[in-house]
Enzyme design. Sequence first.
Site, mmCIF file in Angstrom:
data_model
loop_
_atom_site.group_PDB
_atom_site.id
_atom_site.type_symbol
_atom_site.label_atom_id
_atom_site.label_comp_id
_atom_site.label_asym_id
_atom_site.label_seq_id
_atom_site.Cartn_x
_atom_site.Cartn_y
_atom_site.Cartn_z
ATOM 1 N N HIS A 48 -8.667 49.108 -56.378
ATOM 2 C CA HIS A 48 -7.533 48.704 -57.219
ATOM 3 C C HIS A 48 -6.208 49.335 -56.766
ATOM 4 O O HIS A 48 -5.271 48.604 -56.438
ATOM 5 C CB HIS A 48 -7.850 49.000 -58.688
ATOM 6 N N HIS A 72 -1.545 55.979 -58.481
ATOM 7 C CA HIS A 72 -1.051 55.724 -59.839
ATOM 8 C C HIS A 72 -2.079 55.942 -60.955
ATOM 9 O O HIS A 72 -1.702 56.204 -62.087
ATOM 10 C CB HIS A 72 -0.425 54.323 -59.948
ATOM 11 N N GLU A 76 -4.454 59.783 -64.801
ATOM 12 C CA GLU A 76 -5.024 59.205 -66.015
ATOM 13 C C GLU A 76 -6.557 59.147 -65.971
ATOM 14 O O GLU A 76 -7.220 59.448 -66.948
ATOM 15 C CB GLU A 76 -4.443 57.795 -66.193
ATOM 16 N N ASP A 77 -7.094 58.767 -64.841
ATOM 17 C CA ASP A 77 -8.525 58.417 -64.811
ATOM 18 C C ASP A 77 -9.431 59.355 -64.003
ATOM 19 O O ASP A 77 -10.636 59.144 -63.953
ATOM 20 C CB ASP A 77 -8.714 57.001 -64.246
ATOM 21 N N ASP A 139 0.662 46.854 -60.582
ATOM 22 C CA ASP A 139 -0.589 47.263 -61.228
ATOM 23 C C ASP A 139 -1.058 46.165 -62.188
ATOM 24 O O ASP A 139 -2.202 45.732 -62.173
ATOM 25 C CB ASP A 139 -0.325 48.580 -61.983
ATOM 26 N N ASP A 260 8.181 14.894 -64.022
ATOM 27 C CA ASP A 260 9.074 15.854 -63.384
ATOM 28 C C ASP A 260 8.304 17.080 -62.912
ATOM 29 O O ASP A 260 8.544 18.176 -63.368
ATOM 30 C CB ASP A 260 10.085 16.254 -64.474
HETATM 31 MN MN MN Z 1 -3.942 50.715 -62.463
#
Ligand code: MN
Length: 712
Positions: A48, A72, A76-77, A139, A260
């Site tokens: 990712h 990134h 957080e993870d 992201d 259109d």
């Molecule tokens: Mn992410």
Amino acid sequence: MMRQYELVERVKAYDPDACETTLNRAYVYATQKHGSQKRASGDPYFSHPIEVAGILTHYKLDCDTIITALLHDTIEDTDATPEEIIKLFGANIFKLVDGVTKLTQIELKSADSKQAENFRKLLLAMSEDIRVLLVKLADRLHNMRTLHYILKPEKRVRIAAETLEIYAPLAERIGMHDIKEELEDLAFEHLNPEARGSIMARLEFLRLKDDNVVDRIVSQLDKSINGEGLNARIYGREKRPYSIWQKMQRKNITFGELSDIMAFRVLVDTMPQCYEVLGYLHAGYKVVPGRFKDYISTPKPNGYRSIHTTVIGPENHRIEVQIRTREMHEVNENGVAAHWSYKQGSALQKEGTQYRWLRDLLDILEHASEPEEFLEHTKLAMFQDQVFCFSPKGDVIALPAHATPVDFAYMIHTHIGDTCVGAKVNGAMVPLRTQLNNGDQVEIVTSKAQTPNPTWERFVMTGKARARIRRFIRQQQEKQYKDLGKAILQKAFRQEGYEYSEKAIDGVLKIFKMPSVDSLLAAVGSGNHTGREIVHAVFPGTKDAETARKIVPLERARNRKRDHAIPIKGLIPGMAVHYAGCCHPLPGDRIVGIVTTGKGVTIHTIDCDTLETFADQPERWLDVGWDNEGEPEHFVGRLGLTVAHEKGALSTITSVIAKNLGNITNLRFTNRTQDFFEMLIDIDVVDVRHLTNIIAALRATPVVNTVERARG
Ligand code: MN
């Protein structure tokens, strides 16, 4: 998944000076940290961040941005720590990664669209560096591309809705048209699969019916435009399903009428050539009225520039054509990101001054000699004049910079503002004057007894709060004037020997050009009219008014005189003042005023026991002081004396008081025993010092046992 060397090659292709070592280190770090974590797709998680970095290489973003993309999700993870990232990649990269992490952590809880707008602004304001936002958008784009792997339908719908509401408009705001369109389409797929399905089917049908129509039209247009010697490049494409859907909704057209669906783009070298192309098109084909738009002379707020027109084109197809220079195109598609590819300086920079909110950014771009200097200054000034805070329910409230909890309270509801007594910011109690910061969670504590505090006016930032506070003060004043006017009139009526009646006053409103009894009362209270004026208007025949006043007992006359000459500061001029009988305040005493409906203000000494009665009615307290500039006046000082029960004692006392220029106005025995008298004496004195002198003189008198000022 993109391999390590591929990513580095891609970056080096547009930035030969890219720091290869750090890029490699970030790639390895991300793969190690995410380790065996898996995505919903079953792919290793680290695919990712690598894909996100890959998306950003399309916009030729600088090395720091690509590294930030790789890192990134680590804070957080994974077990990655800020210290570690600072050590390995430096403080600048950490700041960017931290910025992305913060954006990820805030979450929109409300679905209404005004909230969405504020939330977008919050994201912009929190992305101090535009690159933070670019990484966040990439992201989100990658998450949307892989959204179908997520099993729970509610989760897919929530993410898709958020994308449509927040991230697609954000991408548009910063001019990243490409990303905006893709985000919208991906969201559309999950939010309204039926509608999208039928649009796709219709497109397929039209495609089959009219094979290769786009290519044929392109070559026709190419002939008519380039036949005139222009170096124009013409592209044709089907519109995206979501933009067709929007058009169907906007114009309320049915599916059958949907013709259109083709859009053509003509790219040229210079701006005059844009208008040349327009000339050829309008000369060669029939123009559809009402569809011509010139965003070159008037760019969109996000900097988008292009000419749009719709003609009945080759083979009688109704086609929309967008005409623009290649540089305009780059900016239209890639917005802010486009500036990195143009940082060496070109015509774009000059044209770019037409941007509105991007103007500052471009200004720096024009004047910065080095790319680093440009990056250094890309901290966005936009929305720096605003802060965005959360309510306990998760609503985002937009406020001007330096706003306080009081502003916040008024923004939520006028009543909450009026009654706020305290605030919790991020769970901790803070003073009401505290300045709020972006992302603060604010909870207002209210109390029914609270009313707007005039001192708030000194620190509130919003017009709404200020207006409310001022209105409240004005209302209070009006009420005080009214009460006072009523008291004055009641007295005036009584003195003239009449019964006070508002009905009678109502009959003379015209004479005084007043709309209501209340406003006449206020006019009397504020001193614009006297009580006697009103009484004489109500009873024009009152001739013996003069006589009536003469028979007013002397004491009352003196009291009246005092009522009119006000040596008190902090009151509305003309307000009726009484001196409390319980504590007999004197000039020099510390005093407070208590507002009494229908009676004006009663002045007490600050230590008077009676004040306790008003402790729970703070709205009635007035901060007052003595006005020393006034004429010397007489006030009543009350003394309690214990005097020896012997002959001549009383005359000794009265002569001591007289010698000290005190004038006894009242004397009362309160207790009498075998040996002592207890008595209260009221004495006219100039001020508290005068009274103190008298007390001292009395204490020096042998017959006097004790002397105290009488209170309460
Ligand atoms: Mn992410």
